[in-house]
Structures are given as C-alpha cells and as structure tokens.
Design a protein around this motif. Structure first.
Motif, PDB file in Angstrom:
ATOM      1  N   ALA A  17       0.831  -1.203   0.000  1.00 54.70           N
ATOM      2  CA  ALA A  17       0.000   0.000   0.000  1.00 54.70           C
ATOM      3  C   ALA A  17       0.869   1.258   0.000  1.00 54.70           C
ATOM      4  CB  ALA A  17      -0.931  -0.003   1.206  1.00 54.70           C
ATOM      5  N   THR A  18       0.348   2.330  -0.589  1.00 51.31           N
ATOM      6  CA  THR A  18       1.086   3.588  -0.694  1.00 51.31           C
ATOM      7  C   THR A  18       0.177   4.773  -0.386  1.00 51.31           C
ATOM      8  OG1 THR A  18       0.604   3.788  -3.061  1.00 51.31           O
ATOM      9  CG2 THR A  18       2.667   2.684  -2.441  1.00 51.31           C
ATOM     10  N   ASP A  19       0.793   5.866   0.024  1.00 48.95           N
ATOM     11  CA  ASP A  19       0.124   7.161   0.083  1.00 48.95           C
ATOM     12  C   ASP A  19       0.533   7.953  -1.165  1.00 48.95           C
ATOM     13  OD1 ASP A  19      -1.099   6.650   2.540  1.00 48.95           O
ATOM     14  OD2 ASP A  19       0.612   7.435   3.674  1.00 48.95           O
ATOM     15  N   LEU A  20      -0.037   9.146  -1.324  1.00 49.29           N
ATOM     16  CA  LEU A  20       0.339  10.024  -2.434  1.00 49.29           C
ATOM     17  C   LEU A  20       1.033  11.271  -1.902  1.00 49.29           C
ATOM     18  CD1 LEU A  20      -2.628  10.171  -5.008  1.00 49.29           C
ATOM     19  CD2 LEU A  20      -0.424   9.031  -5.243  1.00 49.29           C
ATOM     20  N   ARG A  21       2.129  11.642  -2.530  1.00 46.81           N
ATOM     21  CA  ARG A  21       2.827  12.896  -2.232  1.00 46.81           C
ATOM     22  C   ARG A  21       2.521  13.888  -3.344  1.00 46.81           C
ATOM     23  NH1 ARG A  21       5.247  13.872   2.219  1.00 46.81           N
ATOM     24  NH2 ARG A  21       7.101  12.538   2.038  1.00 46.81           N
ATOM     25  N   VAL A  22       2.175  15.116  -2.963  1.00 46.96           N
ATOM     26  CA  VAL A  22       2.022  16.219  -3.909  1.00 46.96           C
ATOM     27  C   VAL A  22       3.098  17.244  -3.593  1.00 46.96           C
ATOM     28  CG1 VAL A  22       0.528  18.076  -4.726  1.00 46.96           C
ATOM     29  CG2 VAL A  22      -0.453  15.841  -4.177  1.00 46.96           C
ATOM     30  N   VAL A  23       3.884  17.631  -4.605  1.00 50.89           N
ATOM     31  CA  VAL A  23       4.970  18.596  -4.439  1.00 50.89           C
ATOM     32  C   VAL A  23       4.871  19.652  -5.524  1.00 50.89           C
ATOM     33  CG1 VAL A  23       7.452  18.930  -4.188  1.00 50.89           C
ATOM     34  CG2 VAL A  23       6.449  16.717  -3.616  1.00 50.89           C
ATOM     35  N   VAL A  24       5.114  20.887  -5.166  1.00 49.43           N
ATOM     36  CA  VAL A  24       5.203  21.971  -6.146  1.00 49.43           C
ATOM     37  C   VAL A  24       6.601  22.583  -6.046  1.00 49.43           C
ATOM     38  CG1 VAL A  24       4.364  24.254  -6.832  1.00 49.43           C
ATOM     39  CG2 VAL A  24       2.745  22.468  -6.176  1.00 49.43           C
ATOM     40  N   TYR A  25       7.283  22.687  -7.191  1.00 48.04           N
ATOM     41  CA  TYR A  25       8.630  23.254  -7.288  1.00 48.04           C
ATOM     42  C   TYR A  25       8.562  24.617  -7.972  1.00 48.04           C
ATOM     43  CZ  TYR A  25       9.954  18.321  -6.705  1.00 48.04           C
ATOM     44  OH  TYR A  25      10.083  17.025  -6.254  1.00 48.04           O
ATOM     45  N   ASP A  26       9.488  25.497  -7.605  1.00 48.09           N
ATOM     46  CA  ASP A  26       9.549  26.778  -8.295  1.00 48.09           C
ATOM     47  C   ASP A  26      10.262  26.614  -9.640  1.00 48.09           C
ATOM     48  OD1 ASP A  26      12.325  26.768  -7.868  1.00 48.09           O
ATOM     49  OD2 ASP A  26      12.249  28.195  -6.207  1.00 48.09           O
ATOM     50  N   ALA A  27      10.442  27.718 -10.344  1.00 44.44           N
ATOM     51  CA  ALA A  27      11.018  27.660 -11.686  1.00 44.44           C
ATOM     52  C   ALA A  27      12.457  27.160 -11.690  1.00 44.44           C
ATOM     53  CB  ALA A  27      10.949  29.045 -12.339  1.00 44.44           C
ATOM     54  N   HIS A  28      13.116  27.167 -10.535  1.00 46.12           N
ATOM     55  CA  HIS A  28      14.503  26.723 -10.439  1.00 46.12           C
ATOM     56  C   HIS A  28      14.629  25.320  -9.844  1.00 46.12           C
ATOM     57  CE1 HIS A  28      15.522  30.851 -11.423  1.00 46.12           C
ATOM     58  NE2 HIS A  28      14.784  31.260 -10.406  1.00 46.12           N
ATOM     59  N   GLY A  29      13.486  24.651  -9.629  1.00 45.22           N
ATOM     60  CA  GLY A  29      13.516  23.285  -9.135  1.00 45.22           C
ATOM     61  C   GLY A  29      13.568  23.142  -7.631  1.00 45.22           C
ATOM     62  N   GLU A  30      13.393  24.233  -6.899  1.00 43.23           N
ATOM     63  CA  GLU A  30      13.365  24.160  -5.445  1.00 43.23           C
ATOM     64  C   GLU A  30      11.936  23.872  -4.978  1.00 43.23           C
ATOM     65  OE1 GLU A  30      15.840  24.247  -3.331  1.00 43.23           O
ATOM     66  OE2 GLU A  30      17.360  24.585  -4.909  1.00 43.23           O
ATOM     67  N   PRO A  31      11.777  22.944  -4.031  1.00 47.38           N
ATOM     68  CA  PRO A  31      10.416  22.636  -3.560  1.00 47.38           C
ATOM     69  C   PRO A  31       9.816  23.802  -2.786  1.00 47.38           C
ATOM     70  CG  PRO A  31      12.062  21.422  -2.280  1.00 47.38           C
ATOM     71  CD  PRO A  31      12.795  22.086  -3.403  1.00 47.38           C
TER      72      PRO A  31
END
Length: 411
Positions: free
Chosen positions: A135-149
């Motif tokens: 079983a797994t959970d879901l991760r949601v991530v948003v990065y800026d234009a330079h790839g930093e979370p």
C-alpha cells in the motif's frame, strides 16, 4: 358583483381575435421572422456497428512492407519516484536537469505532472505507507522555476491498507486553472479527493466523496469534473460539493464505458442498446451519438484533444473515432492486448504486447489511420511516451529513446 351586460366581455369575439393573432404569428413563424425559444438540438447520430469487419490492419504482426529498423539510444535506469525525489521522507531540490525532467518522471512512474506557464512544476507520486509492503500514500509537491520545492502535502490512504490492491481503481492528479492542484484516488466504494492552493499549499478540501467515479477527476472551467453511474458531475474544488449534475438518461456503473479528453466526456450505458454518446462540457449537452455492436472495454481508453481522437477497445478491435463528428477514422486488430499509446507531434504511436508473440510498435497517421511504419520494439518494452519530440520506451524503470531508420521513417 356582476358586471352590467354592456360591460361584459364577448367571449366569441375574444376567441375570434385570439385566433387571428395566433394565425398571424404562425404565418410570421413560417417566414422565419420571429425568434423561437432556445431548445437543445438533436445530436447527430452515427452507425459504428460492424467495426470488426472494417479493420484496416493487423497490429499484432509487423507489416514487412512497412518495417523499419529502430535506432535505440542509451538506456537510463531510474529508481521509484520517492527514491529519486526524496531523502528521509522529505522532497529534495529537483535532481534532474531541465532537459531530463520529463523523461525521468516517466521513468520513475509519476502519477501526474503539470508544468505551469511560470515554469513551476507540480507532481504527484506514490510514497511508502508505514506498516505495509504494497500500500502507498500520495505525495504532492510543487517546485519553483529553479527546481526548489515550495511546498508538499501527503494524501493519507491508510484506511485502505487491509485491501489496498483489491479496492484501488486509479490515482489521479489535475490542476484547476492556475490556482489549485487536486489529487486523489478512485476506490471501489468511494472517491478520495484533496485540493490545495498552488500558491501556498494550504489544503482547501480533503475527504471522501460518497459516489463511485467512472472517471478520474479533472479540472475544467474552474471546477472538477467526473461522472457517476447516471451522469456528469461538476464539483466545487473547495468543498467537493456537487455544483451541477447532468443525467445521461441511462445507467453506467462498473460495466459502463466512460472516457474523456478533458474537454468532452464519452459514455456507453451498461444496460440497453450500446450507444456511445459524446458530451460537451461547456454547456453539458450531447454532441453526437453512435450505435455500437457491444459495450467497449470499461477498463481501457485513450483520448487526445489535440487530434480530436478517442480510442477504445471492442473485443479485439482498437477503434479510433473523431471526437467532434463521431465518425470512424480507423480500426485495427490488436488481439487480446491493451495497447499502449503515445501522441507525437505528427503521429500516433501504438505498442501492442502479447504474452507469447513478439510485440509490435507502429506509427500511425492520427487523421487518416495510415500506418507510417512498423517495427519490433526493444526487448522488454512495457510502455511508451513522446516527450520533447522524442519517442521513449520504458521497461520497468529503464528508459530508452528509439528512432525509426530507413526510407519509411516518419520525419
């Protein structure tokens, strides 16, 4: 009080005047001079029966007259997304170079990725669930234009731990305009949804909706759309509440067929005559209908708004239908395979795999259905993608670019 006789209306005269008025109005209507109340137009109807006899080609074998050699580029092996993108359970700065991001996400098995106009990147991928091997959970991530979370959220799916595989239907990720991203899971008994602000990561809604979705939620016109057993449902992303429902007029459910190109929804009921209908999402009206021989495979479809194309399986036939007109563009024999599809800049790529025979990779003209070339793919190819003008094949988590060679190569 009774009106005096000289003031009482003459009923016969009134009826005569009314008749004259109606007659004149009818005359003007016939001449097209009066506006009529707006009514829903009758959708155009097509007859798509007999597709098995209308097959254009057999995609389970390589056509020798169209065969090309494939140049196979170097292979790159990617770990699972959470191993690639995280350290000790925390998202890292994007470890992939700009020109490798899309291929790397394809290789690690991302649930979904969205690149915004300002170059921010939003991802959803599976992460291990504590106390479970599968079983797994879901991760949601948003990065800026330079790839930093910028922020990340976790969608907890532990309530399904005991029967995760049996109850899991699909995971999804979508954007609602440029304000919000939403992720979730379709379970056999309900639909899980989480929506968060793209800017701040604040969760606006997280919960379980009681209906069983026939389609993954997708964003359109500032709302979330899906379909339930009886019709199209439009949901408010801040609460999950239904804003509008449009009935299909027939019942779907697990045995019904649902598909979407995220501009339209397509439906075939599970009961009665197998009629495929296309619904416009702007005003939730039917665009066209088409008779079929049977219900398409409920667990398979592919659609492209770019090419106005819907692909579905009828037994062992892969049909391609124009989503605007409902007309058949092509039909291919694919056996018992569920073909993998990739949409290129000018071609449709179809990977057909069978347990006991050599798989085939074909390039097809998406408008006419002409086969442009055909070849056996690299050994172990499981799925395909077209990214930044390049056709990629993936085997487990190894990604390789392929290019057709020879006179029949599609430029």
């Amino acid at each position: 009080m009774i009106a005096p006789a000289h003031r009482r209306p003459n009923l016969t005269a009134l009826l005569l005047v009314l008749g004259i008025v109606l007659t004149c109005a009818a005359c003007e209507e016939d001449q097209g001079e009066l506006d009529q109340p707006a009514e829903e137009s009758t959708p155009q109807h097509r007859d798509l029966r007999g597709l098995a006899e209308a097959v254009d080609a057999d995609l389970t074998v390589v056509d020798e007259s169209l065969e090309v050699d494939l140049r196979v580029g170097g292979s790159t092996m990617y770990p699972r997304c959470h191993e690639l993108l995280e350290e000790e359970g925390q998202p890292l700065a994007m470890p992939l170079d700009d020109d490798e991001v899309e291929a790397g996400l394809f290789g690690c098995g991302v649930v979904g990725s969205i690149r915004f106009d300002d170059r921010r990147l939003a991802l959803a991928y599976e992460i291990p669930m504590e106390g479970s091997e599968r079983a797994t959970d879901l991760r949601v991530v948003v990065y800026d234009a330079h790839g930093e979370p910028l922020w990340h959220q976790r969608l907890d799916r532990s309530h399904q731990r005991p029967n995760f595989t049996a109850n899991h239907r699909s995971s999804y990720f979508t954007a609602v305009g440029d304000r919000m991203v939403c992720a979730g899971t379709r379970w056999t008994s309900n639909t899980q949804l989480m929506c968060a602000s793209l800017e701040s990561g604040n969760v606006h809604y997280q919960g379980h909706l009681s209906f069983v979705a026939g389609l993954d939620f997708f964003g359109f016109d500032g709302s979330l759309f899906s379909a339930d057993s009886t019709g199209i449902t439009r949901r408010y992303p801040f609460t999950g509440a239904e804003m509008r429902h449009r009935a299909f007029g027939a019942r779907g459910g697990r045995a019904g067929f649902y598909a979407t190109d995220e501009q339209k929804i397509f439906f075939v009921p599970s009961e009665g005559d197998p009629v495929l209908s296309a619904w416009d999402l702007e005003d939730l009206r039917p665009l066209w209908t088409a008779d079929l021989d049977e219900i398409p495979n409920p667990r398979y479809f592919s659609a492209s708004d770019k090419y106005n194309l819907l692909l579905f399986l009828l037994d062992e036939t892969l049909a391609g239908v124009d989503t605007v007109t409902g007309e058949l563009r092509f039909a291919f024999y694919v056996g018992e395979s569920r073909p993998e599809i990739a949409y290129g800049d000018e071609a449709l790529f179809i990977l057909v795999r069978h347990a006991d025979v050599v798989p085939t990779l074909s390039a097809v003209d998406p408008e006419k259905g002409d086969i442009l070339w055909s070849a056996p793919p690299p050994t172990g190819s499981l799925t395909i993608a077209h990214i930044d003008g390049e056709l990629l094949v993936r085997s487990v988590r190894t990604v390789r670019p392929v290019t057709p060679a020879g006179e029949l190569a599609h430029e």
